[in-house]
Design a protein around this motif. Structure first.
Motif, short mmCIF file in Angstrom:
data_model
loop_
_atom_site.label_atom_id
_atom_site.label_comp_id
_atom_site.label_asym_id
_atom_site.label_seq_id
_atom_site.Cartn_x
_atom_site.Cartn_y
_atom_site.Cartn_z
N TRP A 3 -32.86 83.30 -47.09
CA TRP A 3 -31.83 82.27 -46.93
C TRP A 3 -30.57 82.68 -47.65
O TRP A 3 -30.62 83.30 -48.70
CB TRP A 3 -32.34 80.95 -47.51
N ASP A 6 -25.73 79.04 -48.44
CA ASP A 6 -25.43 77.73 -47.86
C ASP A 6 -26.63 77.08 -47.19
O ASP A 6 -26.50 76.09 -46.49
CB ASP A 6 -24.30 77.86 -46.82
N SER A 7 -27.82 77.64 -47.38
CA SER A 7 -29.00 77.09 -46.73
C SER A 7 -29.36 75.73 -47.30
O SER A 7 -29.06 75.42 -48.45
CB SER A 7 -30.18 78.04 -46.92
N ILE A 8 -30.03 74.92 -46.48
CA ILE A 8 -30.41 73.57 -46.88
C ILE A 8 -31.92 73.42 -46.74
O ILE A 8 -32.50 73.77 -45.72
CB ILE A 8 -29.71 72.51 -46.01
N LEU A 9 -32.54 72.91 -47.76
CA LEU A 9 -33.98 72.66 -47.74
C LEU A 9 -34.21 71.17 -47.55
O LEU A 9 -33.69 70.36 -48.29
CB LEU A 9 -34.60 73.10 -49.07
N THR A 86 -34.49 75.18 -41.14
CA THR A 86 -33.83 74.06 -41.81
C THR A 86 -34.81 72.99 -42.24
O THR A 86 -34.49 72.16 -43.07
CB THR A 86 -32.78 73.40 -40.90
N LEU A 102 -35.50 81.48 -52.13
CA LEU A 102 -34.50 80.42 -52.26
C LEU A 102 -33.80 80.43 -53.60
O LEU A 102 -33.21 79.44 -54.00
CB LEU A 102 -35.15 79.05 -52.05
N VAL A 105 -30.17 79.35 -53.34
CA VAL A 105 -29.81 78.16 -52.58
C VAL A 105 -28.80 77.30 -53.34
O VAL A 105 -28.84 77.19 -54.56
CB VAL A 105 -31.08 77.33 -52.25
N THR A 106 -27.83 76.74 -52.61
CA THR A 106 -26.80 75.92 -53.24
C THR A 106 -26.79 74.48 -52.73
O THR A 106 -26.17 73.63 -53.34
CB THR A 106 -25.40 76.51 -53.00
N SER A 107 -27.45 74.23 -51.59
CA SER A 107 -27.43 72.89 -51.01
C SER A 107 -28.85 72.45 -50.68
O SER A 107 -29.58 73.17 -50.00
CB SER A 107 -26.57 72.88 -49.73
N VAL A 108 -29.25 71.29 -51.19
CA VAL A 108 -30.62 70.83 -51.05
C VAL A 108 -30.66 69.37 -50.62
O VAL A 108 -29.90 68.54 -51.12
CB VAL A 108 -31.39 70.99 -52.38
N VAL A 130 -27.52 75.12 -57.62
CA VAL A 130 -27.34 74.04 -56.66
C VAL A 130 -26.04 73.30 -56.93
O VAL A 130 -25.82 72.79 -58.04
CB VAL A 130 -28.52 73.05 -56.70
#
Length: 393
Positions: A3, A6-9, A86, A102, A105-108, A130
């Motif tokens: 990821w 900008d990926s979102i979990l 996603t 991850l 990862v910055t966006s959750v 994050v």
């Protein structure tokens, strides 16, 4: 593949049992880069921890999170993610590969985790990258699934030490107590966007946020308080804070602020940085609209939403006069009890304004069974705006 930043979990129902366990796993993901310090447990301890099992028991708490952080190096990766992924159903077998993939990862997004989950998640924010956290609660969820004052306070305690720039707690139940904790943590934090739509914060919550906005070092630029029953007093408190704040976007949605609240906000408009103000469904009448019109003229406002407020023809005429010398580009007046007189005034003003969009749908003169705006007037406004739009293309 892995990821990107900008990926979102997104958490959804799985065999994990509770939202708290989902948050525990997410905390593991956040803390992966700094977990070496916690990897001190013996192999024997890890073998019996249950971390590598196909499922863990409900009610995972802080001790279980610490166990996860110290023991996951004993397990084997079982999951591979692609950039298109996603939505994930998380169970214990996914822990290692999630943590490995991850770490940036910055966006959750994690919904319906409750207070227990919020506390665990808050601990995981420390040391993570994050910047955007969405913890809104689905409207159909029960109170146990939504975050209350305790969960909000847990997030507040780590806010200044986290990298968070955007926090969405919409549709939870943090109340005045929860928002007081968040407000106290705002100065010194990095938070620029705070969405608290439908959280029952009331007048007290609005007053707490007002104090925070006036504090030095409060970076907040976007604030959404729709559906929070702040009423006129709450709106007045927020208006008092606007001149010294960094706010550029304010949504006060359905809050029953009335003409009193509208007038207070209008007085602050020439003194603040607001570029967008939403006041839909707020029982604002002609007096409130006239006050706002006076404030708009000397403000930096480019978008004003007054939909579903009975401002009538006199309110529309006041706004029409303001259009000629304001910076407004967007004006929302849907279902605002406007008839031909008010619409005609707006049509003339649009020609001399910088307006790019206006919403006059569902308008009728009077409250019930009044006559709709003449199609010819609407057509004239649309023709003007269409021509203006073509100038920008």
């Amino acid at each position: 593949s892995t990821w990107g930043p900008d990926s979102i979990l997104v958490f959804r129902g799985s065999s994990m049992g509770t939202g708290a366990f989902a948050a525990a796993l997410l905390a593991l993901v956040f803390a992966w880069n700094s977990s070496n310090a916690l990897m001190t447990a013996s192999a024997n301890t890890c073998e019996h921890s249950g971390v590598c099992a196909s499922a863990l028991p409900d009610g995972v708490g802080y001790s279980a999170v610490e166990s996860l952080l110290s023991c996951t190096h004993m397990c084997s990766p079982r999951l591979r993610l692609t950039p298109e992924t996603t939505v994930l159903a998380i169970d214990a077998s996914n822990v290692v590969s999630l943590a490995a993939q991850l770490s940036a990862v910055t966006s959750v997004t994690a919904r319906g985790i409750g207070d227990d989950g919020a506390e665990i998640l808050a601990a995981g924010l420390l040391g993570s990258n994050v910047t955007e956290l969405v913890l809104s609660c689905a409207p159909q969820k029960g109170s146990d699934d939504c975050i209350g004052a305790r969960g909000a306070a847990a997030i507040a305690r780590v806010l200044a030490r986290s990298q968070l720039e955007a926090l969405d707690l919409s549709h939870n139940n943090i109340g005045a107590e929860g928002v007081r904790a968040l407000a106290a943590a705002l100065p010194g934090s990095k938070l620029r966007t705070l969405l608290l739509r439908e959280n029952a914060i009331g007048v007290e919550g609005a007053e707490a946020l007002s104090s925070a906005l006036q504090s030095a070092g409060c970076p907040l630029e976007t604030l959404n308080l729709a559906y929070n029953s702040i009423e006129g007093r709450g709106a007045a408190a927020l208006a008092a804070a606007l001149p010294g704040s960094q706010l550029s976007v304010l949504d006060l949605g359905p809050n029953r602020i009335g003409d009193e609240g509208a007038a207070a906000l209008a007085r602050a408009l020439p003194l603040c940085r607001l570029s967008r103000l939403s006041l839909r469904w707020n029982r604002i009448g002609a007096d409130g609209a006239q006050a706002l019109a006076a404030g708009v003229v000397r403000s930096s406002l480019t978008a004003l939403e007054l939909d579903y407020n009975p401002i009538g023809d006199s309110g529309a005429e006041a706004l029409a006069q303001a259009l000629r010398s304001s910076r407004l580009r967007v004006l929302g007046l849907r279902d605002a009890s406007i008839g031909d007189a008010g619409a005609s005034a707006l049509a003339r003003a649009v020609e001399e304004s910088s307006l790019l969009r206006i919403d006059l749908e569902a308008n009728r003169s009077g409250v019930l069974f009044g006559r709709a705006i003449s199609p010819a007037i609407i057509a004239a406004i649309e023709a003007t705006l269409k021509g203006r739009a073509q100038e920008f293309t």
